[in-house]
Scaffold this motif. Sequence first.
Motif, PDB file in Angstrom:
ATOM      1  N   VAL A 161       0.822  -1.212   0.000  1.00 39.66           N
ATOM      2  CA  VAL A 161       0.000   0.000   0.000  1.00 39.66           C
ATOM      3  C   VAL A 161       0.856   1.263   0.000  1.00 39.66           C
ATOM      4  O   VAL A 161       0.558   2.226  -0.712  1.00 39.66           O
ATOM      5  CB  VAL A 161      -0.950  -0.013   1.221  1.00 39.66           C
ATOM      6  CG1 VAL A 161      -1.675   1.317   1.353  1.00 39.66           C
ATOM      7  CG2 VAL A 161      -1.955  -1.151   1.105  1.00 39.66           C
ATOM      8  N   THR A 163      -4.135   3.773   3.291  1.00 34.45           N
ATOM      9  CA  THR A 163      -5.343   3.455   2.518  1.00 34.45           C
ATOM     10  C   THR A 163      -6.406   4.529   2.708  1.00 34.45           C
ATOM     11  O   THR A 163      -7.036   4.976   1.747  1.00 34.45           O
ATOM     12  CB  THR A 163      -5.903   2.085   2.938  1.00 34.45           C
ATOM     13  OG1 THR A 163      -4.889   1.090   2.770  1.00 34.45           O
ATOM     14  CG2 THR A 163      -7.101   1.709   2.086  1.00 34.45           C
ATOM     15  N   SER A 217      -2.351  -1.762  -9.895  1.00 33.65           N
ATOM     16  CA  SER A 217      -2.926  -1.490  -8.584  1.00 33.65           C
ATOM     17  C   SER A 217      -4.324  -2.075  -8.473  1.00 33.65           C
ATOM     18  O   SER A 217      -5.040  -2.219  -9.464  1.00 33.65           O
ATOM     19  CB  SER A 217      -2.988   0.027  -8.346  1.00 33.65           C
ATOM     20  OG  SER A 217      -1.695   0.580  -8.329  1.00 33.65           O
ATOM     21  N   GLU A 218      -4.694  -2.415  -7.261  1.00 32.48           N
ATOM     22  CA  GLU A 218      -6.043  -2.909  -7.009  1.00 32.48           C
ATOM     23  C   GLU A 218      -7.020  -1.744  -7.066  1.00 32.48           C
ATOM     24  O   GLU A 218      -6.645  -0.600  -6.799  1.00 32.48           O
ATOM     25  CB  GLU A 218      -6.121  -3.554  -5.622  1.00 32.48           C
ATOM     26  CG  GLU A 218      -5.069  -4.608  -5.370  1.00 32.48           C
ATOM     27  CD  GLU A 218      -4.753  -4.767  -3.899  1.00 32.48           C
ATOM     28  OE1 GLU A 218      -4.287  -5.853  -3.529  1.00 32.48           O
ATOM     29  OE2 GLU A 218      -4.959  -3.815  -3.137  1.00 32.48           O
ATOM     30  N   SER A 243      -8.749  -2.715  -2.413  1.00 32.58           N
ATOM     31  CA  SER A 243      -7.600  -2.445  -1.557  1.00 32.58           C
ATOM     32  C   SER A 243      -8.032  -2.244  -0.104  1.00 32.58           C
ATOM     33  O   SER A 243      -7.409  -2.764   0.827  1.00 32.58           O
ATOM     34  CB  SER A 243      -6.854  -1.205  -2.054  1.00 32.58           C
ATOM     35  OG  SER A 243      -5.771  -0.898  -1.205  1.00 32.58           O
TER      36      SER A 243
END
Length: 272
Positions: free
Chosen positions: A118, A204, A239-240, A245
């Motif tokens: 992350v 996040t 990336s998610e 995420s």
Amino acid sequence: MVDEMTTMKDDVINANTLAWLVCSGVSILANTWSILSVSAKQKKWKPLEFLICTLAGTHILNMAIPITMYCVITLRRQHSNYEWNEGLCKVFVSTFYTLTLVTCFSVTSLSYHRMWMVRWPVNYRLSNTKKQAVHTVMGIWMVSFILSTLPAVGWHDTIDRFYTSDCRFIVTEIGLGFGVCFLLLIGGSVAMGVICIGIALFQTFSIQAGHNADKNKFNVPTIVVEDAQGKRRSSIDGSEPLKTSLQITYLISGIVFIYDFLTGFPILVSLL
């Protein structure tokens, strides 16, 4: 006073042995189901999925070997004159503490990988994280096994040996040196896991609440390398999605905090 406390401890263990055995069976089934669920549709293993499965496998071994062994021997002692012997006690202590350390280090490794993914997404995807995860698991098992077998080969209190009267597996009763070392490893691992997952959660939430420029800064596109004939040779995952995420970070956070509050902190309190 000490004899009264020992008697009370034995009474509690004897009264709950069957319940522990049932819980061990349920835990084995639950962790087996988790491994099958994660691995069912995997064509290409990712580091986090690999670490989650190894953690579940460690729980299965912990329930199937030392916990089941202790419960079965305790039940036999209740209905016969069967007693612990030196060999059984040493095997139990070595396997129990090996798997306890492996579990603790695996949870910390899981939170570290999530923080890395992350906080530094580009570096994470450019590194060979799968290979590093495999090496991490191998190192965790090696260190845990070596440390946990030391009491069986002589690193214990030689005046009052832990296996001479019953099987006293509490780490402080095994020996001061082993107890301090174990305390430092567990305490440091728990603290590192909490710090790493805290950073992952903060990052996040910051990306979710940030501006588009901040979001693009942590967005990694999918990269596919093809040869001259157009055949796919290698790729780097992108990336998610932000929602995914956040869900994965919540999952890892749940694993870390459940472990810390049900296992990590109780072990530290019992040692102190």
